[in-house]
Design an enzyme around this catalytic site. Structure first.
Site, mmCIF file in Angstrom:
data_model
loop_
_atom_site.group_PDB
_atom_site.id
_atom_site.type_symbol
_atom_site.label_atom_id
_atom_site.label_comp_id
_atom_site.label_asym_id
_atom_site.label_seq_id
_atom_site.Cartn_x
_atom_site.Cartn_y
_atom_site.Cartn_z
ATOM 1 N N HIS A 75 0.748 -1.378 0.103
ATOM 2 C CA HIS A 75 0.046 0.141 -0.129
ATOM 3 C C HIS A 75 0.741 1.230 0.015
ATOM 4 O O HIS A 75 2.228 1.172 0.249
ATOM 5 C CB HIS A 75 -1.053 0.113 1.201
ATOM 6 C CG HIS A 75 -0.370 0.298 2.710
ATOM 7 N ND1 HIS A 75 0.591 -0.841 3.125
ATOM 8 C CD2 HIS A 75 -0.382 1.028 3.527
ATOM 9 C CE1 HIS A 75 1.151 -0.397 4.246
ATOM 10 N NE2 HIS A 75 0.472 0.797 4.424
ATOM 11 N N HIS A 77 1.264 3.890 1.938
ATOM 12 C CA HIS A 77 2.011 4.578 3.239
ATOM 13 C C HIS A 77 3.497 4.641 2.778
ATOM 14 O O HIS A 77 4.323 3.525 2.567
ATOM 15 C CB HIS A 77 1.703 3.794 4.258
ATOM 16 C CG HIS A 77 0.272 4.453 4.871
ATOM 17 N ND1 HIS A 77 -0.649 3.585 5.475
ATOM 18 C CD2 HIS A 77 -0.541 5.634 4.709
ATOM 19 C CE1 HIS A 77 -1.799 4.223 5.904
ATOM 20 N NE2 HIS A 77 -1.628 5.414 5.349
ATOM 21 N N ASP A 79 5.936 4.501 4.732
ATOM 22 C CA ASP A 79 7.092 3.487 5.216
ATOM 23 C C ASP A 79 7.284 2.158 4.368
ATOM 24 O O ASP A 79 7.716 1.257 4.888
ATOM 25 C CB ASP A 79 6.740 3.159 6.593
ATOM 26 C CG ASP A 79 5.314 2.818 7.045
ATOM 27 O OD1 ASP A 79 4.506 3.084 6.164
ATOM 28 O OD2 ASP A 79 5.162 2.207 7.975
ATOM 29 N N HIS A 80 6.157 2.002 3.399
ATOM 30 C CA HIS A 80 6.303 0.897 2.703
ATOM 31 C C HIS A 80 6.747 1.093 1.112
ATOM 32 O O HIS A 80 6.842 -0.153 0.540
ATOM 33 C CB HIS A 80 5.003 0.106 2.359
ATOM 34 C CG HIS A 80 4.404 -0.144 3.832
ATOM 35 N ND1 HIS A 80 4.327 -1.538 4.319
ATOM 36 C CD2 HIS A 80 4.158 0.424 5.002
ATOM 37 C CE1 HIS A 80 4.060 -1.861 5.460
ATOM 38 N NE2 HIS A 80 3.842 -0.394 6.124
ATOM 39 N N HIS A 155 -7.350 -1.533 6.606
ATOM 40 C CA HIS A 155 -6.285 -0.318 6.905
ATOM 41 C C HIS A 155 -6.999 0.809 6.508
ATOM 42 O O HIS A 155 -7.732 0.934 5.876
ATOM 43 C CB HIS A 155 -4.888 -0.712 6.284
ATOM 44 C CG HIS A 155 -3.740 0.022 6.736
ATOM 45 N ND1 HIS A 155 -3.765 0.187 8.084
ATOM 46 C CD2 HIS A 155 -2.685 0.716 6.202
ATOM 47 C CE1 HIS A 155 -2.516 0.816 8.112
ATOM 48 N NE2 HIS A 155 -1.834 1.236 7.021
ATOM 49 N N ASP A 225 0.030 -3.668 6.609
ATOM 50 C CA ASP A 225 -0.780 -3.362 7.601
ATOM 51 C C ASP A 225 -2.143 -3.534 7.595
ATOM 52 O O ASP A 225 -3.018 -3.237 6.862
ATOM 53 C CB ASP A 225 -0.427 -2.086 8.042
ATOM 54 C CG ASP A 225 0.886 -1.342 7.799
ATOM 55 O OD1 ASP A 225 1.678 -2.162 7.379
ATOM 56 O OD2 ASP A 225 1.371 -0.095 7.954
ATOM 57 N N HIS A 283 6.504 -4.923 11.806
ATOM 58 C CA HIS A 283 6.180 -3.475 11.937
ATOM 59 C C HIS A 283 5.855 -3.137 13.244
ATOM 60 O O HIS A 283 4.772 -2.424 13.696
ATOM 61 C CB HIS A 283 4.528 -3.710 11.107
ATOM 62 C CG HIS A 283 4.297 -2.186 10.437
ATOM 63 N ND1 HIS A 283 3.314 -1.454 11.434
ATOM 64 C CD2 HIS A 283 4.745 -1.565 9.491
ATOM 65 C CE1 HIS A 283 2.970 -0.331 10.419
ATOM 66 N NE2 HIS A 283 3.736 -0.644 9.228
HETATM 67 ZN ZN ZN Z 1 0.297 1.747 6.508
#
Ligand code: ZN
Length: 327
Positions: A75, A77, A79-80, A155, A225, A283
């Site tokens: 996805h 976000h 941090d990914h 999420h 997540d 995570h």
């Molecule tokens: Zn996320």
């Protein structure tokens, strides 16, 4: 002989493994990179998520950037996926010609095109874009020895989990049978495809007696997540090894729901639900400097539980399908 057997098992173990490149949530810390991990299967290398610093972690773990042919982004976000721009650019600088398959949310294509336009970069290789479908269990990559499926998670942004399913390997024919029944090339081919044979006197020899039983295919599932997903097993079936986010400790249930994440306890319940043989927690919220207690909490529900420490490597045993931590 003993030594040979041990080495043999070691190599068998090594051909399906997961290397953690990062498992910090939201922010990197001094000891943790954001989400990224590598699935190695025989000669194939699959990258799942690509947080900032993924390139450095690939180098640290001696994984060639150019051997990665499939990248899965769960996805959007940061941090990914904030590491994808640098990684794709480096592949270009290293002279990549081979096409790269990118499985990602549709917006990533627009984001990448904008970056290339603004930086004046012309990729010398093709990026084959596979857009996520956020409903059901979908085959998204059908490789020689591996199939990868996506499934929706729950999420704050649309998000997919991934299930890696090893293809059934062909049964090995018993060498003594080749001599005893004077089998030719055509017979061998048919037996490998599952057939039995008839002897001249009409006796039927079943395939099971002619072959060594091929081990059951192994599976690995990545969930990050998500809030706790009820009955995920009815969508994706069981799995041998599960990576599940455990952003928070068990007591932070309300915070987990409010932020679209899971607790260590919930991750353990998902492992149980999927009849997993092992669970890797990852995570982690940056509020926890020591995450050992998340493992202990999860182990009150399910065992064994491992922690996704940066640079840890986990292998799924070919025969027992149990997980061992290699490093
Ligand atoms: Zn996320």
């Amino acid at each position: 002989l003993f030594r040979c057997i041990i080495l043999g098992v070691y190599f068998i173990n090594m051909d399906f493994s997961i290397t953690i490149l990062g498992a910090s949530s939201a922010l990197p810390t001094a000891n943790r990179f954001p989400s990224a991990q590598v699935v190695k299967h025989n000669e194939s290398i699959f990258l799942i998520d690509c947080g900032e610093g993924t390139q450095m972690q690939l180098r640290r773990n001696k994984i060639s950037l150019l051997k990665i042919n499939h990248i899965f982004i769960s996805h959007l976000h940061g941090d990914h996926y904030y590491g994808i721009f640098g990684l794709l650019t480096s592949m270009n600088l290293l002279g990549r010609k081979k096409e790269l398959h990118l499985y990602a949310p549709p917006e990533l294509r627009r984001i990448l095109n904008y970056i290339w336009k603004q930086t004046g970069i012309q990729l010398l290789y093709e990026v084959v874009f596979h857009v996520h479908n956020y409903s059901g269990f979908n085959l998204i990559a059908d490789c020689k020895h591996m199939q990868v499926f996506s499934f929706p998670l729950s999420h704050s942004k649309q998000n997919c989990g991934f299930k890696f399913c090893e293809k059934q390997s062909v049964a090995n024919i018993r060498k003594d049978c080749i001599e005893r029944f004077e089998l030719g090339i055509v017979d061998v081919r048919r037996i490998k495809a599952g057939a039995g044979i008839y002897l001249i006197d009409g006796t039927y020899i079943d395939n099971k007696e002619l072959t060594h039983h091929a081990p059951e295919p192994r599976t690995y599932t990545y969930c990050s997540d998500t809030v706790f997903v009820e009955s995920l097993n009815t969508v994706i079936g069981n799995t041998d090894l599960l990576y599940h986010e455990a952003t928070f400790a068990g007591e932070a249930n309300d915070l987990a729901i409010a932020t679209g994440h899971s607790t260590s306890i919930q991750a353990a319940h998902v492992a149980k639900q999927l009849s997993a043989k092992a669970l890797i927690l990852g995570h982690f919220s940056t509020r926890y400097t020591d995450v050992g207690f998340l493992q202990q909490e999860a182990e009150t529900i399910f065992k064994p539980v491992f922690l996704a420490e940066d640079n840890a490597e986990f292998a799924i045993n070919r025969i027992t399908r149990a997980t061992v931590q290699v490093k």
